[in-house]
Scaffold this active site. Sequence first.
Site, PDB file in Angstrom:
ATOM      1  N   ASN A 108       0.846  -1.275  -0.242  1.00  0.00           N
ATOM      2  CA  ASN A 108       0.053  -0.040  -0.009  1.00  0.00           C
ATOM      3  C   ASN A 108       0.929   1.321   0.098  1.00  0.00           C
ATOM      4  O   ASN A 108       1.068   1.993  -0.872  1.00  0.00           O
ATOM      5  CB  ASN A 108      -1.012  -0.004   1.201  1.00  0.00           C
ATOM      6  CG  ASN A 108      -2.037   1.056   1.170  1.00  0.00           C
ATOM      7  OD1 ASN A 108      -1.877   2.129   0.335  1.00  0.00           O
ATOM      8  ND2 ASN A 108      -2.910   0.948   1.990  1.00  0.00           N
ATOM      9  N   ASP A 109       1.589   1.469   1.108  1.00  0.00           N
ATOM     10  CA  ASP A 109       2.073   2.860   1.122  1.00  0.00           C
ATOM     11  C   ASP A 109       3.469   2.832   0.047  1.00  0.00           C
ATOM     12  O   ASP A 109       3.572   4.023  -0.230  1.00  0.00           O
ATOM     13  CB  ASP A 109       2.786   3.024   2.579  1.00  0.00           C
ATOM     14  CG  ASP A 109       1.872   3.125   3.830  1.00  0.00           C
ATOM     15  OD1 ASP A 109       0.628   3.560   3.277  1.00  0.00           O
ATOM     16  OD2 ASP A 109       1.819   2.521   4.826  1.00  0.00           O
ATOM     17  N   VAL A 110       4.142   1.875  -0.093  1.00  0.00           N
ATOM     18  CA  VAL A 110       5.120   1.948  -1.122  1.00  0.00           C
ATOM     19  C   VAL A 110       4.838   2.315  -2.627  1.00  0.00           C
ATOM     20  O   VAL A 110       5.565   2.109  -3.350  1.00  0.00           O
ATOM     21  CB  VAL A 110       6.008   0.504  -1.076  1.00  0.00           C
ATOM     22  CG1 VAL A 110       6.598   0.224   0.364  1.00  0.00           C
ATOM     23  CG2 VAL A 110       5.111  -0.754  -1.420  1.00  0.00           C
ATOM     24  N   ALA A 167       0.823   3.408   7.396  1.00  0.00           N
ATOM     25  CA  ALA A 167       1.062   4.747   7.563  1.00  0.00           C
ATOM     26  C   ALA A 167      -0.311   5.530   7.842  1.00  0.00           C
ATOM     27  O   ALA A 167      -0.400   6.568   8.242  1.00  0.00           O
ATOM     28  CB  ALA A 167       1.599   5.441   6.309  1.00  0.00           C
TER      29      ALA A 167
END
Lengths: 104, 464
Positions: B390-392, B431
């Site tokens: 997700n965040d990456v 995050a």
Amino acid sequence: MDHLFEFLSHQMFLQTVYVVVLMVFLGIEVISHVPSILHTPLMSGANAIHGVIVIGAIIVLGKVDISNIPAILIGFTAVLLGTLNVVGGFVVTDRMLEMFKKKK
Amino acid sequence: MNLILSDILGIAYLVASVTFILGLKMLSKPDTARRGNLIAAVGMAIAIFATIFLTVDENGAGLQNKILIFIALGVGTLIGTRAARTVQMTQMPQMVSLFNGMGGACAALIGIIEIYHTQPDEKGKLLAICAGLIIGTISFSGSMIAWGKLTGKFGDKVFPLQQFLNIGLMTIILVLAGVIIFSTTISPVLLYMELLLCVGYGILFVLPIGGADMPVVISLLNSFTGVAAACAGFLYNNKAMLTGGILVGSAGTILTILMCKAMNRSLTNVLIGAFSANKTKQVESEHGDVREVSLADAAVMMSYAKRVMIVPGYGLAVAQAQHSCHELEKALEEKGVEVNYAIHPVAGRMPGHMNVLLAEADVAYGKLLEMDEANTQFANTDVVMVLGANDVVNPAAKNDKQSPIYGMPILDVENARSVIVNKRSMNAGYAGITNDLFYQPKTSMLFGDAKTVLQQLVSEIKAN
């Protein structure tokens, strides 16, 4: 005599500081070019290496009088935990790296 | 005679120190890594057995309680090997944390005994003991919390004035250590108070840090334990412990900084926990609808693509889907599709975690592209399959200055022709922020557990 002793211990202290400083640089040098894929195994390998603390635990347990039960118990636990750190650390690292090898 | 014994011991320690250095050096190259680990292990064994058989005191007496020592070594080896052999690859980070905590506890226990064997006027020794005790205890309790967080036993806890409390606690710990060192008798009450405070500090230190940052914390605590070992080395004037400990202390610190760099964050930023602080704010912002795609459609999209890039994330690890992922790769390659993997440096829970998992599933080394290389490939990739990451892949890292992950290098999956995202739900990543990628027209969502979805995809592709 006192002077001599002080001098010696002073020398020894300097020697230790010398080793510490060199090791700090060596540690930085050895690690700084590692590819990110090896971060986990490397952390795990370093984790096993600080298990060298078990040597201290062995010396402690080896010098405790057997009649001093609390100290024996603490020393025994210390050796046990230190061994877990060393053996577990190296075996886990080996398992990770074994997987890297297979695919080639 | 005694001189000879201690000389041999000294040489054994020198050999051990050299193997630690060589081992670490070899561990930082893929080809030699496994041998490096083995060499360090052999060096460790030499150091341990040399200590047991060659240590003599001023009177020439060797170590006592050898039977107890061997029992402890034996039991530790059995449990350690068993735990390390049976742990799931996905649980590797918490295992490392647990072993690190054991080392920290070992250092603290040594301090507890040694402090009673030390004369109040041996200030240097007392200093080394106190330092080892404090650092070891903090490393122990901190590692246990990190372990608990990674196994999901407890979440992040942030409360007001956390930083002040921590600084205050550390000040009390240091003052108390000063009192212990400079007092004329060793007071057990003070000692146990100090221990308790250190346990508390370790807990408070790690508790507020976000779950996603645990690898950084473990790496930091790892170097703490190294320093604790070095303190013990200083105490016994033992060069193997001194060199091994300092080596891990400095290498561990550098590794921690490298990990932070991979996330484009500073260590302070990680430790103060910027992620957790901003968490709830942005989750509910205005967005369009997401588009769902059926399994059959996803299978067709991928079967008829020329190039497919798989982006694995922690969702894949949690679902234990690495083998199914390799199945998908094989099924697609049979159809003539070129499949590669794009590995973000902090994908998963530890840098390199994904590589370990995919290597376990027999994925070829050459198929794992590092971020920079992968980013040049996305423009001519037909389908990107995001598996539990997700965040990456969140474009906010590039576009949104307000975003807590702004500045983190990401995988530019939006440059590909189409993107399929597999997630369990629309929940935000670690995050705690929404991901615009999911709302873009070229993105379609494939909800479900990564393993189940992949297995169904494989059978759909094979049926095509």
